[in-house]
Design a protein around this motif. Structure first.
Motif, PDB file in Angstrom:
ATOM      1  N   THR A 104       2.503 -58.156-120.575  1.00 27.49           N
ATOM      2  CA  THR A 104       1.146 -58.334-120.990  1.00 27.49           C
ATOM      3  C   THR A 104       0.583 -59.368-120.307  1.00 27.49           C
ATOM      4  O   THR A 104       1.397 -60.233-119.422  1.00 27.49           O
ATOM      5  CB  THR A 104       1.357 -58.949-122.719  1.00 27.49           C
ATOM      6  OG1 THR A 104       2.072 -59.914-122.669  1.00 27.49           O
ATOM      7  CG2 THR A 104       1.335 -57.551-123.358  1.00 27.49           C
ATOM      8  N   PRO A 201      -2.347 -59.074-126.459  1.00 26.20           N
ATOM      9  CA  PRO A 201      -0.951 -59.522-126.627  1.00 26.20           C
ATOM     10  C   PRO A 201      -0.551 -58.197-127.746  1.00 26.20           C
ATOM     11  O   PRO A 201      -1.387 -57.602-128.409  1.00 26.20           O
ATOM     12  CB  PRO A 201      -0.959 -60.666-127.402  1.00 26.20           C
ATOM     13  CG  PRO A 201      -2.450 -60.699-127.752  1.00 26.20           C
ATOM     14  CD  PRO A 201      -3.265 -59.946-126.901  1.00 26.20           C
ATOM     15  N   VAL A 202       0.924 -58.187-127.618  1.00 26.11           N
ATOM     16  CA  VAL A 202       1.624 -57.072-128.421  1.00 26.11           C
ATOM     17  C   VAL A 202       1.063 -57.269-130.169  1.00 26.11           C
ATOM     18  O   VAL A 202       0.801 -56.139-130.492  1.00 26.11           O
ATOM     19  CB  VAL A 202       2.922 -57.282-128.369  1.00 26.11           C
ATOM     20  CG1 VAL A 202       3.705 -56.151-129.489  1.00 26.11           C
ATOM     21  CG2 VAL A 202       3.581 -56.749-127.057  1.00 26.11           C
ATOM     22  N   SER A 203       0.707 -58.218-130.584  1.00 25.81           N
ATOM     23  CA  SER A 203       0.229 -58.225-131.943  1.00 25.81           C
ATOM     24  C   SER A 203      -1.167 -57.794-132.317  1.00 25.81           C
ATOM     25  O   SER A 203      -1.141 -57.509-133.306  1.00 25.81           O
ATOM     26  CB  SER A 203       0.293 -59.993-132.188  1.00 25.81           C
ATOM     27  OG  SER A 203      -0.656 -60.632-131.388  1.00 25.81           O
ATOM     28  N   LYS A 204      -1.871 -57.445-131.022  1.00 30.57           N
ATOM     29  CA  LYS A 204      -3.172 -56.975-131.348  1.00 30.57           C
ATOM     30  C   LYS A 204      -3.071 -55.222-131.082  1.00 30.57           C
ATOM     31  O   LYS A 204      -4.043 -54.505-131.294  1.00 30.57           O
ATOM     32  CB  LYS A 204      -4.044 -57.299-130.118  1.00 30.57           C
ATOM     33  CG  LYS A 204      -4.206 -58.880-130.400  1.00 30.57           C
ATOM     34  CD  LYS A 204      -5.118 -59.399-131.428  1.00 30.57           C
ATOM     35  CE  LYS A 204      -5.640 -60.650-131.465  1.00 30.57           C
ATOM     36  NZ  LYS A 204      -6.629 -60.975-132.758  1.00 30.57           N
ATOM     37  N   TRP A 205      -1.828 -54.900-130.663  1.00 33.87           N
ATOM     38  CA  TRP A 205      -1.748 -53.294-130.419  1.00 33.87           C
ATOM     39  C   TRP A 205      -1.990 -52.406-131.707  1.00 33.87           C
ATOM     40  O   TRP A 205      -2.574 -51.507-131.752  1.00 33.87           O
ATOM     41  CB  TRP A 205      -0.184 -52.968-129.775  1.00 33.87           C
ATOM     42  CG  TRP A 205      -0.356 -53.566-128.415  1.00 33.87           C
ATOM     43  CD1 TRP A 205      -1.282 -54.353-127.926  1.00 33.87           C
ATOM     44  CD2 TRP A 205       0.861 -53.086-127.571  1.00 33.87           C
ATOM     45  NE1 TRP A 205      -0.851 -54.470-126.297  1.00 33.87           N
ATOM     46  CE2 TRP A 205       0.454 -54.039-126.276  1.00 33.87           C
ATOM     47  CE3 TRP A 205       2.200 -52.574-127.603  1.00 33.87           C
ATOM     48  CZ2 TRP A 205       1.499 -53.846-125.234  1.00 33.87           C
ATOM     49  CZ3 TRP A 205       2.919 -52.424-126.463  1.00 33.87           C
ATOM     50  CH2 TRP A 205       2.494 -53.337-125.315  1.00 33.87           C
ATOM     51  N   HIS A 206      -1.638 -52.902-132.902  1.00 32.27           N
ATOM     52  CA  HIS A 206      -1.606 -52.240-134.170  1.00 32.27           C
ATOM     53  C   HIS A 206      -3.177 -51.984-134.279  1.00 32.27           C
ATOM     54  O   HIS A 206      -3.673 -50.842-134.645  1.00 32.27           O
ATOM     55  CB  HIS A 206      -1.169 -53.201-135.222  1.00 32.27           C
ATOM     56  CG  HIS A 206      -0.803 -52.507-136.437  1.00 32.27           C
ATOM     57  ND1 HIS A 206      -1.823 -52.011-137.553  1.00 32.27           N
ATOM     58  CD2 HIS A 206       0.420 -51.993-137.228  1.00 32.27           C
ATOM     59  CE1 HIS A 206      -1.363 -51.461-138.405  1.00 32.27           C
ATOM     60  NE2 HIS A 206      -0.183 -51.430-138.372  1.00 32.27           N
ATOM     61  N   GLU A 207      -3.917 -53.037-133.792  1.00 34.80           N
ATOM     62  CA  GLU A 207      -5.226 -52.763-134.375  1.00 34.80           C
ATOM     63  C   GLU A 207      -5.963 -51.714-133.429  1.00 34.80           C
ATOM     64  O   GLU A 207      -6.806 -50.776-133.827  1.00 34.80           O
ATOM     65  CB  GLU A 207      -6.176 -54.050-134.192  1.00 34.80           C
ATOM     66  CG  GLU A 207      -7.560 -54.115-134.250  1.00 34.80           C
ATOM     67  CD  GLU A 207      -8.236 -55.362-134.049  1.00 34.80           C
ATOM     68  OE1 GLU A 207      -9.256 -55.444-133.820  1.00 34.80           O
ATOM     69  OE2 GLU A 207      -7.585 -56.228-134.016  1.00 34.80           O
ATOM     70  N   ASP A 216       2.103 -48.027-137.236  1.00 35.13           N
ATOM     71  CA  ASP A 216       3.653 -48.637-137.767  1.00 35.13           C
ATOM     72  C   ASP A 216       4.576 -48.075-137.096  1.00 35.13           C
ATOM     73  O   ASP A 216       5.616 -48.377-136.515  1.00 35.13           O
ATOM     74  CB  ASP A 216       3.774 -48.620-139.013  1.00 35.13           C
ATOM     75  CG  ASP A 216       2.962 -49.717-140.042  1.00 35.13           C
ATOM     76  OD1 ASP A 216       2.382 -50.535-139.208  1.00 35.13           O
ATOM     77  OD2 ASP A 216       2.741 -49.688-141.157  1.00 35.13           O
ATOM     78  N   VAL A 223       8.257 -51.360-129.794  1.00 38.51           N
ATOM     79  CA  VAL A 223       8.572 -52.779-129.640  1.00 38.51           C
ATOM     80  C   VAL A 223      10.108 -53.227-130.068  1.00 38.51           C
ATOM     81  O   VAL A 223      10.475 -54.156-129.456  1.00 38.51           O
ATOM     82  CB  VAL A 223       7.586 -53.499-130.568  1.00 38.51           C
ATOM     83  CG1 VAL A 223       7.666 -55.075-130.618  1.00 38.51           C
ATOM     84  CG2 VAL A 223       5.946 -53.395-130.084  1.00 38.51           C
ATOM     85  N   ARG A 228      10.502 -58.105-122.635  1.00 31.74           N
ATOM     86  CA  ARG A 228       8.988 -58.679-122.489  1.00 31.74           C
ATOM     87  C   ARG A 228       8.825 -59.465-121.325  1.00 31.74           C
ATOM     88  O   ARG A 228       9.495 -60.688-120.975  1.00 31.74           O
ATOM     89  CB  ARG A 228       8.444 -59.393-123.758  1.00 31.74           C
ATOM     90  CG  ARG A 228       8.636 -58.203-125.106  1.00 31.74           C
ATOM     91  CD  ARG A 228       7.700 -59.000-126.070  1.00 31.74           C
ATOM     92  NE  ARG A 228       7.961 -58.358-127.567  1.00 31.74           N
ATOM     93  CZ  ARG A 228       7.244 -58.481-128.543  1.00 31.74           C
ATOM     94  NH1 ARG A 228       6.126 -59.367-128.282  1.00 31.74           N
ATOM     95  NH2 ARG A 228       7.368 -57.853-129.457  1.00 31.74           N
ATOM     96  N   GLU A 230       5.420 -61.993-120.091  1.00 32.44           N
ATOM     97  CA  GLU A 230       4.045 -62.269-120.550  1.00 32.44           C
ATOM     98  C   GLU A 230       3.539 -63.219-119.366  1.00 32.44           C
ATOM     99  O   GLU A 230       4.040 -64.218-119.472  1.00 32.44           O
ATOM    100  CB  GLU A 230       4.135 -63.132-121.878  1.00 32.44           C
ATOM    101  CG  GLU A 230       4.618 -62.314-123.016  1.00 32.44           C
ATOM    102  CD  GLU A 230       4.672 -63.138-124.155  1.00 32.44           C
ATOM    103  OE1 GLU A 230       4.405 -64.236-124.478  1.00 32.44           O
ATOM    104  OE2 GLU A 230       5.349 -62.493-125.354  1.00 32.44           O
TER     105      GLU A 230
END
Length: 249
Positions: A104, A201-207, A216, A223, A228, A230
């Motif tokens: 990322t 960022p990986v935290s935004k991939w869900h969205e 999920d 993941v 990783r 970054e």
């Protein structure tokens, strides 16, 4: 006799042996070999030639975005990239273990280059690799659904030991692309490896994936225990000199 032997080697497509024997004859080196040494020399030449051609085919088939080499990756301190980590990943043992790699960072930082460099090394080591721009891949899969070639395209992806999904998350997934992504991830989970690059960022991939239940399931498979990288810092494209030979990232 030598001319006849060379012609037979050429027709048999023993090109490594052909060129090695022809060169030895032209330089008079055949007199310096014992029979077993000459045979070993010719076999080694054929082995190397076939291996080089196999690697070339693998690289061509992978369709990389860049002609990238691990040796040419820049390890500036402000990029937050660990040379030891990259070199370990370039050994490709993560592919043997069916693990994933997530890269990322902001646009132009060199994500695609690093992914392609590791993929190139995987080709050299004999792995089947396929690089794809994520938006283009799923647009192609939509067309494949329409013309009846979808199963063939999915089977081609499934055969790859390493799949590189570049520019993941540039645009949100619609229902059809989300279903195709789920199918690809499910088919590959625990059997093969992925490298995914993304500006997000990986935290935004869900969205970006959408549909909570499917997102999920996909992210749990992608993941979990993934390696990783970054990347940080200024865009490498802005830092590059205009000379065409300066294509390192």
């Amino acid at each position: 006799m030598n001319s006849s032997t060379l012609e037979k080697l050429r027709k048999l497509k023993f090109f490594g042996m052909f060129h090695a024997f022809k060169s030895s004859l032209e330089t008079g080196q055949t007199n310096n070999y014992t029979p077993d040494e000459l045979l070993a020399h010719l076999v080694d030449a054929e082995w190397d030639d076939r291996n080089n051609r196999r690697v070339e085919r693998q690289i061509l088939s992978a369709r990389f975005r860049y002609k990238a080499m691990v040796e040419n990756v820049h390890y500036h301190a402000d990029r937050s990239i660990d040379r030891n980590q990259v070199m370990r990943l370039a050994e490709c043992t993560f592919i043997e273990r069916n693990e994933n790699l997530l890269i990322t960072g902001s646009t132009g930082i060199g994500k695609s280059y690093v992914a392609s460099a590791i993929g190139h090394q995987a080709c050299i080591l004999g792995y089947r690799v396929f690089y794809a721009s994520t938006p283009k891949l799923f647009a192609k899969l939509k067309m494949a659904k329409a013309d009846g070639s979808y199963i063939k395209e999915i089977a081609k992806i499934e055969r790859q030991q390493l799949l590189i999904l570049d520019d993941f998350g540039i645009q949100p997934f619609d229902a059809q692309s989300r279903a195709a992504l789920m199918e690809i991830i499910e088919d590959r989970h625990g059997k093969t490896s992925l490298i995914i690059t993304s500006q997000l960022p990986v935290s935004k991939w869900h969205e970006v994936i959408g549909e909570k239940t499917i997102a999920d399931a996909i992210l749990d498979r992608i993941v979990h225990d993934a390696h990783r990288i970054e990347l940080k810092g200024e865009s490498m494209r802005r830092k590059r000199k205009p000379e065409p030979e300066n294509d390192y990232l």
